[in-house]
Design an enzyme around this catalytic site. Sequence first.
Site, PDB file in Angstrom:
ATOM      1  N   ALA A   1      -2.682   3.879  10.066  1.00  0.00           N
ATOM      2  CA  ALA A   1      -1.502   3.077   9.554  1.00  0.00           C
ATOM      3  C   ALA A   1      -2.056   1.741   8.882  1.00  0.00           C
ATOM      4  O   ALA A   1      -3.041   0.911   9.449  1.00  0.00           O
ATOM      5  CB  ALA A   1      -0.617   2.671  10.782  1.00  0.00           C
TER       6      ALA A   1
ATOM      7  N   TYR B   1      -3.763  -5.189  -2.370  1.00  0.00           N
ATOM      8  CA  TYR B   1      -3.848  -4.185  -1.363  1.00  0.00           C
ATOM      9  C   TYR B   1      -5.579  -3.806  -1.368  1.00  0.00           C
ATOM     10  O   TYR B   1      -5.756  -3.454  -0.219  1.00  0.00           O
ATOM     11  CB  TYR B   1      -3.202  -2.782  -2.028  1.00  0.00           C
ATOM     12  CG  TYR B   1      -3.608  -1.472  -1.540  1.00  0.00           C
ATOM     13  CD1 TYR B   1      -3.075  -1.141  -0.225  1.00  0.00           C
ATOM     14  CD2 TYR B   1      -4.843  -0.751  -2.116  1.00  0.00           C
ATOM     15  CE1 TYR B   1      -3.616  -0.029   0.362  1.00  0.00           C
ATOM     16  CE2 TYR B   1      -4.868   0.519  -1.397  1.00  0.00           C
ATOM     17  CZ  TYR B   1      -4.506   0.722  -0.102  1.00  0.00           C
ATOM     18  OH  TYR B   1      -4.911   1.727   0.682  1.00  0.00           O
TER      19      TYR B   1
ATOM     20  N   LYS C   1      -7.474  -4.099   2.416  1.00  0.00           N
ATOM     21  CA  LYS C   1      -8.360  -2.691   2.830  1.00  0.00           C
ATOM     22  C   LYS C   1     -10.002  -3.120   2.929  1.00  0.00           C
ATOM     23  O   LYS C   1     -10.575  -2.738   3.998  1.00  0.00           O
ATOM     24  CB  LYS C   1      -8.241  -1.730   1.707  1.00  0.00           C
ATOM     25  CG  LYS C   1      -6.956  -0.799   1.607  1.00  0.00           C
ATOM     26  CD  LYS C   1      -6.307  -0.394   3.002  1.00  0.00           C
ATOM     27  CE  LYS C   1      -6.822   0.681   3.797  1.00  0.00           C
ATOM     28  NZ  LYS C   1      -6.469   1.098   4.940  1.00  0.00           N
TER      29      LYS C   1
ATOM     30  N   VAL D   1     -10.296   8.035  -1.942  1.00  0.00           N
ATOM     31  CA  VAL D   1      -9.942   7.745  -3.404  1.00  0.00           C
ATOM     32  C   VAL D   1      -8.364   8.037  -3.258  1.00  0.00           C
ATOM     33  O   VAL D   1      -7.711   8.427  -2.094  1.00  0.00           O
ATOM     34  CB  VAL D   1     -10.659   8.515  -4.442  1.00  0.00           C
ATOM     35  CG1 VAL D   1     -12.050   8.147  -4.433  1.00  0.00           C
ATOM     36  CG2 VAL D   1     -10.576   9.990  -4.253  1.00  0.00           C
TER      37      VAL D   1
ATOM     38  N   SER E   1       0.824   6.666  -3.897  1.00  0.00           N
ATOM     39  CA  SER E   1       0.058   7.345  -4.718  1.00  0.00           C
ATOM     40  C   SER E   1       0.803   8.444  -5.521  1.00  0.00           C
ATOM     41  O   SER E   1       0.736   8.619  -6.627  1.00  0.00           O
ATOM     42  CB  SER E   1      -1.255   7.841  -3.948  1.00  0.00           C
ATOM     43  OG  SER E   1      -0.876   8.681  -2.898  1.00  0.00           O
TER      44      SER E   1
HETATM   45  P1  NAP Z   1       2.026   5.996   3.752  1.00  0.00           P
HETATM   46  O1  NAP Z   1       2.484   6.939   3.689  1.00  0.00           O
HETATM   47  O2  NAP Z   1       2.369   4.539   3.078  1.00  0.00           O
HETATM   48  O3  NAP Z   1       1.710   5.370   5.107  1.00  0.00           O
HETATM   49  C1  NAP Z   1       1.359   4.195   5.701  1.00  0.00           C
HETATM   50  C2  NAP Z   1       1.680   4.195   7.234  1.00  0.00           C
HETATM   51  O4  NAP Z   1       1.334   3.034   7.621  1.00  0.00           O
HETATM   52  C3  NAP Z   1       3.144   4.498   7.455  1.00  0.00           C
HETATM   53  O5  NAP Z   1       3.078   5.152   8.775  1.00  0.00           O
HETATM   54  C4  NAP Z   1       3.506   3.135   7.783  1.00  0.00           C
HETATM   55  O6  NAP Z   1       4.816   3.122   8.571  1.00  0.00           O
HETATM   56  C5  NAP Z   1       2.350   2.411   8.388  1.00  0.00           C
HETATM   57  N1  NAP Z   1       2.594   1.198   8.469  1.00  0.00           N
HETATM   58  C6  NAP Z   1       2.649   0.080   7.509  1.00  0.00           C
HETATM   59  N2  NAP Z   1       2.809  -1.033   7.877  1.00  0.00           N
HETATM   60  C7  NAP Z   1       2.724  -0.895   9.393  1.00  0.00           C
HETATM   61  C8  NAP Z   1       3.008  -2.027  10.125  1.00  0.00           C
HETATM   62  N3  NAP Z   1       3.255  -3.230   9.989  1.00  0.00           N
HETATM   63  N4  NAP Z   1       2.898  -1.581  11.623  1.00  0.00           N
HETATM   64  C9  NAP Z   1       3.115  -0.136  11.943  1.00  0.00           C
HETATM   65  N5  NAP Z   1       2.792   0.820  10.782  1.00  0.00           N
HETATM   66  C10 NAP Z   1       2.783   0.249   9.607  1.00  0.00           C
HETATM   67  O7  NAP Z   1       0.461   5.974   2.927  1.00  0.00           O
HETATM   68  P2  NAP Z   1      -0.660   6.977   3.325  1.00  0.00           P
HETATM   69  O8  NAP Z   1      -1.165   7.463   1.755  1.00  0.00           O
HETATM   70  O9  NAP Z   1      -0.495   7.946   4.255  1.00  0.00           O
HETATM   71  O10 NAP Z   1      -1.781   5.734   3.685  1.00  0.00           O
HETATM   72  C11 NAP Z   1      -2.379   6.037   4.845  1.00  0.00           C
HETATM   73  C12 NAP Z   1      -3.739   5.333   5.225  1.00  0.00           C
HETATM   74  O11 NAP Z   1      -4.415   5.794   3.914  1.00  0.00           O
HETATM   75  C13 NAP Z   1      -3.791   3.839   4.773  1.00  0.00           C
HETATM   76  O12 NAP Z   1      -4.416   2.967   5.530  1.00  0.00           O
HETATM   77  C14 NAP Z   1      -3.999   3.710   3.195  1.00  0.00           C
HETATM   78  O13 NAP Z   1      -4.413   2.439   2.960  1.00  0.00           O
HETATM   79  C15 NAP Z   1      -5.152   4.720   3.352  1.00  0.00           C
HETATM   80  N6  NAP Z   1      -5.443   5.283   1.773  1.00  0.00           N
HETATM   81  C16 NAP Z   1      -4.225   5.914   0.933  1.00  0.00           C
HETATM   82  C17 NAP Z   1      -4.674   6.158  -0.174  1.00  0.00           C
HETATM   83  C18 NAP Z   1      -3.693   7.284  -1.080  1.00  0.00           C
HETATM   84  O14 NAP Z   1      -3.988   7.284  -2.297  1.00  0.00           O
HETATM   85  N7  NAP Z   1      -2.560   7.383  -0.468  1.00  0.00           N
HETATM   86  C19 NAP Z   1      -6.041   6.082  -0.661  1.00  0.00           C
HETATM   87  C20 NAP Z   1      -7.049   5.608   0.300  1.00  0.00           C
HETATM   88  C21 NAP Z   1      -6.663   5.129   1.460  1.00  0.00           C
HETATM   89  P3  NAP Z   1       6.228   3.052   8.190  1.00  0.00           P
HETATM   90  O15 NAP Z   1       6.773   4.622   7.961  1.00  0.00           O
HETATM   91  O16 NAP Z   1       7.165   2.501   9.254  1.00  0.00           O
HETATM   92  O17 NAP Z   1       6.241   2.187   6.760  1.00  0.00           O
END
Ligand code: NAP
Length: 325
Positions: free
Chosen positions: A89, A161, A165, A191, A205
């Site tokens: 998260a 963002y 990170k 990525v 994304s």
């Molecule tokens: P996502 O669908 O937006 O997931 C983000 C998660 O974090 C959701 O479950 C959200 O909960 C939770 N969250 C955000 N703020 C929070 C808070 N204050 N307290 C508790 N939970 C919180 O995005 P994702 O792509 O799955 O991202 C997952 C991880 O991968 C993140 O760490 C992101 O930085 C990393 N990442 C993503 C990408 C990409 O391209 N997608 C690339 C590199 C790294 P809610 O549902 O309640 O909002």
Amino acid sequence: MENTQANKTVLVTGGTGFLGIHIILQLLHQDFNVKTTLRSLSKKDVIIKALQQGGIEDFSNLSFYEANLTEDKNWDEAVKNCDYVLHVASPFPAKDPKDENELIIPARDGALRLLKVSRDAGVKRVVLTSSFAAVGYSINNENHIFTEEDWTDSNVELPAYIKSKTIAEQSAWEFIEKQGHGLELSVINPVGIFGPVIGGITSASLDVAVSGILKGNLEYTPTFTMGVVDVRDVADIHIKAMLHPQANGERFIATSEGVMSFYDVAELFKKERPQYTSAIKILEPIGREFYKEISNNKARTILHWNPRSREEALLASADSLNENF
Ligand code: NAP
């Protein structure tokens, strides 16, 4: 299948997220006991529906905890009796907020909170989901192959963002060094994550680079190039890093081979999925950035991780989103 994981318990933070749900799905298919946190228990049904779509019928190995990254409440309960914690998260909005602290505070303090409660509860290893954002934003792309040795410099001006990170990962390594007392940490730096949507759970994304392109919502074609990786492979690398003895103390870039511009993505969709692409209005970019090179050699070599191609990841996103158009 041999039931080897039945006595191991894993906490996955952010079960409502695009990556979180795929990690839970793979862990349940591999017979782990899974605990997950969500900001509001009212979203439990969304998770169950998505997992059912992924083939899970028995939910007796899954439990839910309400917890927010910015508060101490319930984290002790969530990590209790866990062997591993996958801290996924972190806020990932499509647009940066005006105040960068809206992202930095939950990202950094959330990671530190998780590490502290995990250490105190006797967890063996935490796997932190960082990002290529913490690797590749301070170095000139030209003639550089990005590896895990590279770090984004969080002391210069950066989009919120990227900064969130980078600071979160730096803080996590510093905690482990100074206050970890034997707690193990492994970090994954993905990525852009694409691949199939289950239960309607998408992420920024996908909303920008897949829905945005397919629906013709983008005002212009960004000039940057991005690495692409399939969410199923990112879930897999988290589990590999959780279990592999040599993953302790290491960060791993998660990317398929090569990078793409938004123009390349639009061209791929037009060629391979002409039936979805009537709305695409992507023009040739005005100028193209260098096609950066990002190595996945470390994950391939140490973890024997073998990701799908970037085309397969993007087409899986388009196919799974298409039913919602
Ligand atoms: P996502 O669908 O937006 O997931 C983000 C998660 O974090 C959701 O479950 C959200 O909960 C939770 N969250 C955000 N703020 C929070 C808070 N204050 N307290 C508790 N939970 C919180 O995005 P994702 O792509 O799955 O991202 C997952 C991880 O991968 C993140 O760490 C992101 O930085 C990393 N990442 C993503 C990408 C990409 O391209 N997608 C690339 C590199 C790294 P809610 O549902 O309640 O909002």
